[in-house]
Scaffold this motif. Structure first.
Motif, PDB file in Angstrom:
ATOM      1  N   GLN A 131      28.709  -2.797  -3.441  1.00  0.00           N
ATOM      2  CA  GLN A 131      29.963  -3.027  -4.162  1.00  0.00           C
ATOM      3  C   GLN A 131      30.185  -2.029  -5.287  1.00  0.00           C
ATOM      4  N   TYR A 132      29.131  -1.359  -5.721  1.00  0.00           N
ATOM      5  CA  TYR A 132      29.260  -0.444  -6.847  1.00  0.00           C
ATOM      6  C   TYR A 132      29.744   0.949  -6.433  1.00  0.00           C
ATOM      7  N   PHE A 133      29.650   1.255  -5.144  1.00  0.00           N
ATOM      8  CA  PHE A 133      30.035   2.593  -4.703  1.00  0.00           C
ATOM      9  C   PHE A 133      31.526   2.848  -4.900  1.00  0.00           C
ATOM     10  N   GLY A 134      32.335   1.791  -4.929  1.00  0.00           N
ATOM     11  CA  GLY A 134      33.768   1.984  -5.116  1.00  0.00           C
ATOM     12  C   GLY A 134      34.214   1.899  -6.557  1.00  0.00           C
ATOM     13  N   THR A 135      33.273   1.628  -7.454  1.00  0.00           N
ATOM     14  CA  THR A 135      33.650   1.462  -8.860  1.00  0.00           C
ATOM     15  C   THR A 135      33.616   2.767  -9.636  1.00  0.00           C
ATOM     16  N   GLN A 136      33.017   3.795  -9.052  1.00  0.00           N
ATOM     17  CA  GLN A 136      32.961   5.096  -9.707  1.00  0.00           C
ATOM     18  C   GLN A 136      33.479   6.156  -8.749  1.00  0.00           C
ATOM     19  N   THR A 137      33.815   7.319  -9.261  1.00  0.00           N
ATOM     20  CA  THR A 137      34.391   8.365  -8.422  1.00  0.00           C
ATOM     21  C   THR A 137      33.360   8.918  -7.439  1.00  0.00           C
ATOM     22  N   TYR A 138      33.857   9.581  -6.411  1.00  0.00           N
ATOM     23  CA  TYR A 138      32.958  10.184  -5.433  1.00  0.00           C
ATOM     24  C   TYR A 138      32.068  11.224  -6.104  1.00  0.00           C
ATOM     25  N   GLN A 139      32.640  11.957  -7.045  1.00  0.00           N
ATOM     26  CA  GLN A 139      31.849  12.964  -7.760  1.00  0.00           C
ATOM     27  C   GLN A 139      30.699  12.311  -8.523  1.00  0.00           C
ATOM     28  N   GLN A 140      30.958  11.159  -9.140  1.00  0.00           N
ATOM     29  CA  GLN A 140      29.914  10.448  -9.878  1.00  0.00           C
ATOM     30  C   GLN A 140      28.855   9.862  -8.942  1.00  0.00           C
ATOM     31  N   SER A 141      29.257   9.591  -7.703  1.00  0.00           N
ATOM     32  CA  SER A 141      28.358   8.959  -6.734  1.00  0.00           C
ATOM     33  C   SER A 141      27.677   9.961  -5.813  1.00  0.00           C
ATOM     34  N   TYR A 142      28.122  11.226  -5.862  1.00  0.00           N
ATOM     35  CA  TYR A 142      27.698  12.192  -4.846  1.00  0.00           C
ATOM     36  C   TYR A 142      26.190  12.411  -4.806  1.00  0.00           C
ATOM     37  N   THR A 143      25.551  12.567  -5.965  1.00  0.00           N
ATOM     38  CA  THR A 143      24.112  12.867  -5.984  1.00  0.00           C
ATOM     39  C   THR A 143      23.317  11.750  -5.322  1.00  0.00           C
ATOM     40  N   LEU A 144      23.694  10.503  -5.597  1.00  0.00           N
ATOM     41  CA  LEU A 144      23.021   9.382  -4.959  1.00  0.00           C
ATOM     42  C   LEU A 144      23.316   9.362  -3.462  1.00  0.00           C
ATOM     43  N   CYS A 145      24.572   9.634  -3.091  1.00  0.00           N
ATOM     44  CA  CYS A 145      24.944   9.628  -1.669  1.00  0.00           C
ATOM     45  C   CYS A 145      24.161  10.677  -0.886  1.00  0.00           C
ATOM     46  N   ILE A 146      24.066  11.886  -1.419  1.00  0.00           N
ATOM     47  CA  ILE A 146      23.363  12.949  -0.711  1.00  0.00           C
ATOM     48  C   ILE A 146      21.870  12.645  -0.646  1.00  0.00           C
TER      49      ILE A 146
ATOM     50  N   GLY B  87      22.442   1.918   9.618  1.00  0.00           N
ATOM     51  CA  GLY B  87      23.667   2.505  10.161  1.00  0.00           C
ATOM     52  C   GLY B  87      24.889   1.665   9.840  1.00  0.00           C
ATOM     53  N   LYS B  88      24.778   0.356   9.984  1.00  0.00           N
ATOM     54  CA  LYS B  88      25.901  -0.547   9.686  1.00  0.00           C
ATOM     55  C   LYS B  88      26.247  -0.521   8.196  1.00  0.00           C
ATOM     56  N   LEU B  89      25.227  -0.502   7.354  1.00  0.00           N
ATOM     57  CA  LEU B  89      25.452  -0.478   5.912  1.00  0.00           C
ATOM     58  C   LEU B  89      26.138   0.815   5.483  1.00  0.00           C
ATOM     59  N   VAL B  90      25.693   1.938   6.047  1.00  0.00           N
ATOM     60  CA  VAL B  90      26.329   3.225   5.740  1.00  0.00           C
ATOM     61  C   VAL B  90      27.785   3.212   6.198  1.00  0.00           C
ATOM     62  N   GLY B  91      28.018   2.657   7.390  1.00  0.00           N
ATOM     63  CA  GLY B  91      29.373   2.612   7.944  1.00  0.00           C
ATOM     64  C   GLY B  91      30.340   1.798   7.119  1.00  0.00           C
ATOM     65  N   ASN B  92      29.828   0.895   6.302  1.00  0.00           N
ATOM     66  CA  ASN B  92      30.686   0.045   5.472  1.00  0.00           C
ATOM     67  C   ASN B  92      30.964   0.622   4.092  1.00  0.00           C
ATOM     68  N   ILE B  93      30.401   1.795   3.797  1.00  0.00           N
ATOM     69  CA  ILE B  93      30.587   2.416   2.475  1.00  0.00           C
ATOM     70  C   ILE B  93      31.266   3.775   2.662  1.00  0.00           C
ATOM     71  N   ASP B  94      32.503   3.853   2.246  1.00  0.00           N
ATOM     72  CA  ASP B  94      33.305   5.061   2.476  1.00  0.00           C
ATOM     73  C   ASP B  94      32.632   6.320   1.951  1.00  0.00           C
ATOM     74  N   TYR B  95      32.097   6.263   0.721  1.00  0.00           N
ATOM     75  CA  TYR B  95      31.474   7.447   0.134  1.00  0.00           C
ATOM     76  C   TYR B  95      30.301   7.941   0.979  1.00  0.00           C
ATOM     77  N   LEU B  96      29.526   7.007   1.493  1.00  0.00           N
ATOM     78  CA  LEU B  96      28.368   7.391   2.305  1.00  0.00           C
ATOM     79  C   LEU B  96      28.796   7.954   3.649  1.00  0.00           C
ATOM     80  N   MET B  97      29.802   7.359   4.258  1.00  0.00           N
ATOM     81  CA  MET B  97      30.304   7.882   5.533  1.00  0.00           C
ATOM     82  C   MET B  97      30.832   9.297   5.343  1.00  0.00           C
ATOM     83  N   ARG B  98      31.554   9.513   4.257  1.00  0.00           N
ATOM     84  CA  ARG B  98      32.086  10.844   3.979  1.00  0.00           C
ATOM     85  C   ARG B  98      30.943  11.855   3.817  1.00  0.00           C
TER      86      ARG B  98
END
Length: 209
Positions: A116-131, A163-174
């Protein structure tokens, strides 16, 4: 440093008491080696016992981290710390099977409790964790491919869940799409046989950074 035969022979000729003193002195400077020897020579816990202890530690820490969420940066710090715990476990126990199990557990707990926290901050703020997460998934897939084929099915449930969890998080899918990770590999549990080559090629092209 290369230990030549003359040096090895000189060590063998040292009095036993002197050898013991030298070993203890060296072990104080290499805690990983000291812990490994303690595990192999003294500890009564099995590898499975140690693995389960790390699982509990991951679960408890992720619950606490989720309850006290502050930012993606702080979440990444906690995940990296737990990754270090996994690495230490593997260095001490040589538990290659457990490295996969524990990394999957970390990813699942992380994504389930913090999605739920992935949508509360910008993609730029989340990018390092996503990668970081995408790179960890690639590593797990690479490690699985090195396991005996009879063991592969044991990892299916965890990988499909990731895979399902990643698919449900837009930032991670991107992030997955932009860095060459096919989420269908996870959902269908169809890991390319040349995943090692694919990861090297992806990194060579400047991705996963």
């Amino acid at each position: 440093m290369i230990f030549d035969d003359a040096f090895k022979k000189a060590l063998q000729q040292l009095p036993q008491l002197e050898k013991d003193k030298l070993i203890l002195k060296l072990l104080k400077k290499d805690l990983t080696l000291a812990n490994r020897l303690y595990f192999e020579l003294v500890n009564t816990d099995t590898v499975e016992d140690k693995r389960n202890q790390v699982i509990v530690r991951i679960q408890n820490r992720m619950v606490l981290t989720s309850e006290r969420f502050f930012s993606m940066g702080y979440l990444l710090m906690d995940v990296r710390e737990l990754s270090g715990v996994i690495n230490e476990h593997v260095n001490i126990t040589k538990d290659k099977y457990g490295e996969i199990v524990l990394t999957c557990e970390l990813l699942i707990e992380l994504l389930q409790l913090n999605n739920q926290y992935f949508g509360t901050q910008t993609y730029q703020q989340s990018y390092t964790l996503c990668i970081y997460i995408i790179a960890k998934i690639f590593k797990v897939l690479t490690l699985i491919n090195k396991q005996h084929e009879d063991l592969l099915i044991e990892f299916k449930e965890g990988i499909v869940k990731i895979g399902k969890l990643v698919g449900n998080i837009d930032y991670l899918m991107r992030t997955a799409i932009n860095n060459g990770l096919e989420v269908n590999w996870l959902l269908k549990f169809e890991i390319p046989s040349n995943i090692d080559f694919l990861v090297k090629n992806i990194r060579k092209q400047g991705f996963l950074k």
